[in-house]
Design a protein around this motif. Structure first.
Motif, PDB file in Angstrom:
ATOM      1  N   PHE A  71      26.910  32.462  64.074  1.00  0.00           N
ATOM      2  CA  PHE A  71      27.570  31.905  65.253  1.00  0.00           C
ATOM      3  C   PHE A  71      29.038  32.311  65.375  1.00  0.00           C
ATOM      4  O   PHE A  71      29.813  31.662  66.066  1.00  0.00           O
ATOM      5  CB  PHE A  71      27.413  30.384  65.320  1.00  0.00           C
ATOM      6  N   VAL A  72      29.411  33.367  64.695  1.00  0.00           N
ATOM      7  CA  VAL A  72      30.704  34.009  64.895  1.00  0.00           C
ATOM      8  C   VAL A  72      30.399  35.347  65.545  1.00  0.00           C
ATOM      9  O   VAL A  72      29.555  36.105  65.068  1.00  0.00           O
ATOM     10  CB  VAL A  72      31.476  34.171  63.564  1.00  0.00           C
ATOM     11  N   VAL A  73      31.061  35.616  66.643  1.00  0.00           N
ATOM     12  CA  VAL A  73      30.722  36.741  67.502  1.00  0.00           C
ATOM     13  C   VAL A  73      31.677  37.908  67.281  1.00  0.00           C
ATOM     14  O   VAL A  73      32.887  37.713  67.156  1.00  0.00           O
ATOM     15  CB  VAL A  73      30.790  36.295  68.985  1.00  0.00           C
ATOM     16  N   ASP A  74      31.123  39.118  67.250  1.00  0.00           N
ATOM     17  CA  ASP A  74      31.917  40.349  67.274  1.00  0.00           C
ATOM     18  C   ASP A  74      31.709  40.989  68.639  1.00  0.00           C
ATOM     19  O   ASP A  74      30.585  41.356  68.987  1.00  0.00           O
ATOM     20  CB  ASP A  74      31.470  41.308  66.162  1.00  0.00           C
ATOM     21  N   TYR A  75      32.795  41.098  69.407  1.00  0.00           N
ATOM     22  CA  TYR A  75      32.692  41.641  70.758  1.00  0.00           C
ATOM     23  C   TYR A  75      33.913  42.501  71.043  1.00  0.00           C
ATOM     24  O   TYR A  75      35.047  42.024  70.954  1.00  0.00           O
ATOM     25  CB  TYR A  75      32.596  40.488  71.760  1.00  0.00           C
ATOM     26  N   GLN A  76      33.667  43.758  71.335  1.00  0.00           N
ATOM     27  CA  GLN A  76      34.708  44.733  71.675  1.00  0.00           C
ATOM     28  C   GLN A  76      35.837  44.748  70.635  1.00  0.00           C
ATOM     29  O   GLN A  76      37.014  44.718  70.963  1.00  0.00           O
ATOM     30  CB  GLN A  76      35.268  44.447  73.074  1.00  0.00           C
ATOM     31  N   GLY A  77      35.415  44.770  69.361  1.00  0.00           N
ATOM     32  CA  GLY A  77      36.401  44.884  68.286  1.00  0.00           C
ATOM     33  C   GLY A  77      37.105  43.587  67.921  1.00  0.00           C
ATOM     34  O   GLY A  77      38.036  43.595  67.122  1.00  0.00           O
ATOM     35  N   ARG A  78      36.682  42.480  68.497  1.00  0.00           N
ATOM     36  CA  ARG A  78      37.279  41.171  68.203  1.00  0.00           C
ATOM     37  C   ARG A  78      36.219  40.253  67.619  1.00  0.00           C
ATOM     38  O   ARG A  78      35.055  40.300  67.972  1.00  0.00           O
ATOM     39  CB  ARG A  78      37.834  40.530  69.474  1.00  0.00           C
ATOM     40  N   ARG A  79      36.649  39.378  66.726  1.00  0.00           N
ATOM     41  CA  ARG A  79      35.751  38.408  66.088  1.00  0.00           C
ATOM     42  C   ARG A  79      36.277  37.007  66.396  1.00  0.00           C
ATOM     43  O   ARG A  79      37.455  36.714  66.226  1.00  0.00           O
ATOM     44  CB  ARG A  79      35.716  38.646  64.582  1.00  0.00           C
ATOM     45  N   PHE A  80      35.343  36.143  66.834  1.00  0.00           N
ATOM     46  CA  PHE A  80      35.729  34.777  67.202  1.00  0.00           C
ATOM     47  C   PHE A  80      34.496  33.879  67.118  1.00  0.00           C
ATOM     48  O   PHE A  80      33.364  34.348  67.172  1.00  0.00           O
ATOM     49  CB  PHE A  80      36.328  34.723  68.613  1.00  0.00           C
ATOM     50  N   GLY A  81      34.728  32.590  66.991  1.00  0.00           N
ATOM     51  CA  GLY A  81      33.636  31.635  66.968  1.00  0.00           C
ATOM     52  C   GLY A  81      33.123  31.391  68.374  1.00  0.00           C
ATOM     53  O   GLY A  81      33.874  31.459  69.338  1.00  0.00           O
ATOM     54  N   LYS A  82      31.838  31.101  68.482  1.00  0.00           N
ATOM     55  CA  LYS A  82      31.240  30.926  69.804  1.00  0.00           C
ATOM     56  C   LYS A  82      31.395  29.508  70.342  1.00  0.00           C
ATOM     57  O   LYS A  82      31.060  29.238  71.475  1.00  0.00           O
ATOM     58  CB  LYS A  82      29.767  31.333  69.796  1.00  0.00           C
ATOM     59  N   TYR A  83      31.881  28.593  69.555  1.00  0.00           N
ATOM     60  CA  TYR A  83      31.966  27.198  69.967  1.00  0.00           C
ATOM     61  C   TYR A  83      33.332  26.852  70.558  1.00  0.00           C
ATOM     62  O   TYR A  83      34.332  27.481  70.239  1.00  0.00           O
ATOM     63  CB  TYR A  83      31.682  26.280  68.774  1.00  0.00           C
ATOM     64  N   PRO A  84      33.383  25.790  71.392  1.00  0.00           N
ATOM     65  CA  PRO A  84      34.683  25.320  71.899  1.00  0.00           C
ATOM     66  C   PRO A  84      35.601  24.947  70.732  1.00  0.00           C
ATOM     67  O   PRO A  84      35.142  24.621  69.633  1.00  0.00           O
ATOM     68  CB  PRO A  84      34.321  24.090  72.726  1.00  0.00           C
TER      69      PRO A  84
ATOM     70  N   ILE B  67      40.357  37.337  65.748  1.00  0.00           N
ATOM     71  CA  ILE B  67      40.872  38.363  64.847  1.00  0.00           C
ATOM     72  C   ILE B  67      40.139  39.670  65.136  1.00  0.00           C
ATOM     73  O   ILE B  67      39.142  39.681  65.851  1.00  0.00           O
ATOM     74  CB  ILE B  67      40.705  37.975  63.352  1.00  0.00           C
ATOM     75  N   GLU B  68      40.640  40.733  64.556  1.00  0.00           N
ATOM     76  CA  GLU B  68      39.936  42.012  64.694  1.00  0.00           C
ATOM     77  C   GLU B  68      38.654  41.984  63.877  1.00  0.00           C
ATOM     78  O   GLU B  68      38.614  41.420  62.787  1.00  0.00           O
ATOM     79  CB  GLU B  68      40.826  43.154  64.194  1.00  0.00           C
ATOM     80  N   SER B  69      37.626  42.597  64.424  1.00  0.00           N
ATOM     81  CA  SER B  69      36.363  42.700  63.686  1.00  0.00           C
ATOM     82  C   SER B  69      36.557  43.591  62.470  1.00  0.00           C
ATOM     83  O   SER B  69      37.344  44.545  62.509  1.00  0.00           O
ATOM     84  CB  SER B  69      35.273  43.312  64.573  1.00  0.00           C
ATOM     85  N   PRO B  70      35.843  43.322  61.383  1.00  0.00           N
ATOM     86  CA  PRO B  70      35.925  44.212  60.223  1.00  0.00           C
ATOM     87  C   PRO B  70      35.314  45.576  60.567  1.00  0.00           C
ATOM     88  O   PRO B  70      34.579  45.700  61.549  1.00  0.00           O
ATOM     89  CB  PRO B  70      35.123  43.485  59.154  1.00  0.00           C
ATOM     90  N   PRO B  71      35.586  46.595  59.754  1.00  0.00           N
ATOM     91  CA  PRO B  71      35.080  47.944  60.041  1.00  0.00           C
ATOM     92  C   PRO B  71      33.565  48.007  60.220  1.00  0.00           C
ATOM     93  O   PRO B  71      33.080  48.727  61.066  1.00  0.00           O
ATOM     94  CB  PRO B  71      35.518  48.765  58.830  1.00  0.00           C
ATOM     95  N   ALA B  72      32.824  47.285  59.446  1.00  0.00           N
ATOM     96  CA  ALA B  72      31.355  47.248  59.581  1.00  0.00           C
ATOM     97  C   ALA B  72      30.957  45.787  59.797  1.00  0.00           C
ATOM     98  O   ALA B  72      30.541  45.104  58.859  1.00  0.00           O
ATOM     99  CB  ALA B  72      30.694  47.822  58.350  1.00  0.00           C
ATOM    100  N   PRO B  73      31.049  45.274  61.028  1.00  0.00           N
ATOM    101  CA  PRO B  73      30.846  43.843  61.273  1.00  0.00           C
ATOM    102  C   PRO B  73      29.514  43.297  60.784  1.00  0.00           C
ATOM    103  O   PRO B  73      29.447  42.161  60.322  1.00  0.00           O
ATOM    104  CB  PRO B  73      30.942  43.708  62.793  1.00  0.00           C
ATOM    105  N   LYS B  74      28.455  44.087  60.841  1.00  0.00           N
ATOM    106  CA  LYS B  74      27.146  43.589  60.405  1.00  0.00           C
ATOM    107  C   LYS B  74      27.084  43.375  58.895  1.00  0.00           C
ATOM    108  O   LYS B  74      26.219  42.672  58.395  1.00  0.00           O
ATOM    109  CB  LYS B  74      26.045  44.532  60.872  1.00  0.00           C
ATOM    110  N   SER B  75      28.012  43.975  58.169  1.00  0.00           N
ATOM    111  CA  SER B  75      28.075  43.776  56.722  1.00  0.00           C
ATOM    112  C   SER B  75      28.777  42.473  56.367  1.00  0.00           C
ATOM    113  O   SER B  75      28.723  42.033  55.223  1.00  0.00           O
ATOM    114  CB  SER B  75      28.808  44.943  56.068  1.00  0.00           C
ATOM    115  N   PHE B  76      29.476  41.888  57.336  1.00  0.00           N
ATOM    116  CA  PHE B  76      30.232  40.651  57.121  1.00  0.00           C
ATOM    117  C   PHE B  76      29.784  39.593  58.131  1.00  0.00           C
ATOM    118  O   PHE B  76      30.597  38.964  58.783  1.00  0.00           O
ATOM    119  CB  PHE B  76      31.732  40.911  57.263  1.00  0.00           C
ATOM    120  N   LEU B  77      28.493  39.407  58.233  1.00  0.00           N
ATOM    121  CA  LEU B  77      27.913  38.520  59.224  1.00  0.00           C
ATOM    122  C   LEU B  77      28.214  37.058  58.891  1.00  0.00           C
ATOM    123  O   LEU B  77      28.031  36.615  57.762  1.00  0.00           O
ATOM    124  CB  LEU B  77      26.398  38.733  59.293  1.00  0.00           C
TER     125      LEU B  77
END
Length: 143
Positions: free
Chosen positions: A68-81, A55-65
Motif C-alpha cells: 500500500f505504498v505507491v511508486d508513481y513517476q519516480g516518487r514513493r508515497f503512501g496511498k492513504y490519507p 520521497i524518490e522511488s528507489p532504483p529498483a522499486p519492486k525490490s523494495f516493495l
C-alpha cells in the motif's frame, strides 16, 4: 471545580484502558504492525517525522516493495490519507508510536463516560465506560 466520585472512577477506568491496551499491544501484538494497512500507516508516519510525505522511488522499486505504498513517476508515497499517519508520527517523533493507541483508548473510555453522563447521568456514563473497557473488540482494536 470538585470532581465527583463517579468522575474519579471514570478516570480510573480510563487509566485501566490505557494499561490494558498497552499490554495487548506489547504482549499480543509485540508492538509491531501485523496488517498491510498498518505497515503502510507506520511507513507514512516514519516518513512524516522527517518532514516529508513523498520521497524518490528507489532504483529498483519492486525490490523494495512496501504494501500500500505507491511508486508513481519516480516518487514513493503512501496511498492513504495523511490524518492517521500524522497522529502516529507524533508517537514516532517521541520514539513511542506504541503508546498512541493505548492513550487514545483511555481517551475514548473517558469521552464515553462524559457523553453518557451528559445525556443520562453519572451511573449510565460509568456503565457505558465499563462496557467499553471490557469489550474484547475494543481492547483488541486499541492494542
Amino acid at each position: 471545580m470538585t470532581m465527583s466520585r463517579a468522575d474519579r472512577l471514570a478516570i480510573l477506568l480510563s487509566l485501566l484502558a490505557v494499561a490494558a491496551a498497552y499490554l495487548v499491544a506489547d504482549r499480543i501484538f509485540e508492538r509491531i504492525p501485523h496488517l498491510e494497512d498498518e505497515v503502510a500507516y507506520a511507513w507514512q508516519a516514519r516518513l512524516m517525522t522527517t518532514g516529508q510525505v513523498v520521497i524518490e522511488s528507489p532504483p529498483a522499486p519492486k525490490s523494495f516493495l512496501v504494501p500500500f505504498v505507491v511508486d508513481y513517476q519516480g516518487r514513493r508515497f503512501g496511498k492513504y490519507p495523511l490524518g492517521w499517519p500524522a497522529v502516529l508520527a507524533v508517537g514516532d517523533f517521541f520514539g513511542r508510536r506504541d503508546w498512541v493507541n493505548p492513550l487514545l483508548a483511555g481517551l475514548a473510555v473517558w469521552l464515553t463516560y462524559r457523553l453518557g453522563k451528559k445525556l443520562f447521568g453519572e451511573i449510565v456514563g460509568l456503565f457505558a465506560a465499563l462496557l467499553t473497557l471490557t469489550s474484547p473488540f475494543f481492547l483488541l482494536n486499541a492494542g
